[in-house]
Design an enzyme around this catalytic site. Sequence first.
Site, PDB file in Angstrom:
ATOM      1  N   ASP A   1       0.844  -1.195   0.000  1.00 13.65           N
ATOM      2  CA  ASP A   1       0.000   0.000   0.000  1.00 13.65           C
ATOM      3  C   ASP A   1       0.885   1.253   0.000  1.00 13.65           C
ATOM      4  O   ASP A   1       1.579   1.529   0.982  1.00 13.65           O
ATOM      5  CB  ASP A   1      -0.900  -0.010   1.241  1.00 13.65           C
ATOM      6  CG  ASP A   1      -1.920   1.111   1.241  1.00 13.65           C
ATOM      7  OD1 ASP A   1      -1.680   2.143   0.598  1.00 13.65           O
ATOM      8  OD2 ASP A   1      -2.968   0.953   1.902  1.00 13.65           O
TER       9      ASP A   1
ATOM     10  N   HIS B   1      -3.551   0.498  -2.627  1.00  8.38           N
ATOM     11  CA  HIS B   1      -4.407   1.188  -1.670  1.00  8.38           C
ATOM     12  C   HIS B   1      -5.848   1.120  -2.156  1.00  8.38           C
ATOM     13  O   HIS B   1      -6.215   1.739  -3.157  1.00  8.38           O
ATOM     14  CB  HIS B   1      -3.979   2.642  -1.512  1.00  8.38           C
ATOM     15  CG  HIS B   1      -4.767   3.393  -0.481  1.00  8.38           C
ATOM     16  ND1 HIS B   1      -4.619   3.172   0.882  1.00  8.38           N
ATOM     17  CD2 HIS B   1      -5.732   4.332  -0.602  1.00  8.38           C
ATOM     18  CE1 HIS B   1      -5.449   3.968   1.550  1.00  8.38           C
ATOM     19  NE2 HIS B   1      -6.135   4.676   0.673  1.00  8.38           N
TER      20      HIS B   1
END
Length: 435
Positions: free
Chosen positions: A343, A374
């Site tokens: 992420d 993400h």
Amino acid sequence: MLSPEGLVAVVAALTFLGLLAWHLLVARLEVPGGLEEDEEEEEGTPILTEDGVGCCRLLCKPSALAQHLERSLGRSAALRGGPWPWPRWPRLRLLQQLLQPPDPAPVLVREHLQVPDGGLVALDWLVGPRGAGSRRRGSGGPPSPVLLVIPNAAGKVPGGLLQLGRQALELGYEAVIFNRRGHNGCPLATPKLQPFGDPGDLREAVAYVRCRHPGAPLLAVSEGSGSGLLLAYLGESGSSSRLAAAACLSPVFRARDWFEASLPRLYEWPLLLHLKRGLSRYAGALAEAVDVAKLLGSRSLQELEEALFCGTTGWETYWERNEPLRDADEVAVPVLCICSADDPVRGPPARTLPRELFRSSPYFFLLLTPRGGHCGFPQRGPGRCWAHEAVLEYFRAIGEFLRAEERRTGVPQPRRWGGPVPEPPAFTWQRSYTR
């Protein structure tokens, strides 16, 4: 022959593409974390080991509920998301998410809810085709579950989040999106916005939805930085949260550190522009409470947050009241957090994932995948996200677990998964569930 205006446009476009390529190349060369992170990623129970999204691992405290979730998620096809299209380019996936509209866009019906201090929040109910599991009032059988959707802290509702609501509708849920004061077209009725981790307005919205659907299971899902609000609400409310279960997609756990870190520009700039554009509409009203020139001149999300909320209190004091996990020990309903090790917004797992919380609390469950970006978690098919299906499978498994416990004990448990709800409603998990 190009006109001067056309030449300027071409140069601007080439400059933008050059900057974008440079930014992505730098991100491509960055290797988040190191050996310590790789070792930590191996912690937890493997859920999927064949090719697909890699090997998802479930990290949680052992309990009867944890065993049931391991079996349910392990059998689910949701985690077989398909090959990750850009294994080393999570920021490119992030850019696609920001630009990609939902297909098709669901129809929304908005309600405005006035909170005690006179402010307004907006609830957008998704309407459209419903699945066979849907039940209207008066049609008999248990009422449909209600899914409360909380977007990121900037109030931006991406197409993927709308797709999750649409999937919930097809499975027979009611779905509603919570919009903070001044966000997403919600009028700003008072010169006050909602701080990052202040759950007061969300509490009013949950109470209203509960009154509107008194016998329905109430579930909540949040995305990205919006998870800070949901986690703060669950901690402050404890066993009185009125929710049956919650889920967080790519949550931000340590908000102060997140604001102070260097965020990817492909993420920060669009959200900063989105917030400034919305706040500029209320510059006159906000001038009573904040320095509008400083607010609109902010060059980062941290500067904007300070301008909005730290005029009379310091940055340190602000986060003492607004950290998402400040009351994590009080959370009393199951919370599934789906995170990716790559992420680019949350940051490296070793510094940003509170693993000890998942090891020690019987209510927190971490589903960690090596690749997903993400809030991306791509699946075969345009715009599809396997994490959305995993969240809906998780909610189904929670309901199945509660019904099985009722049948096993022969005693109806105080719960919120269908059936009559006592007044005032009080959700209580049995200790045996989390042992």
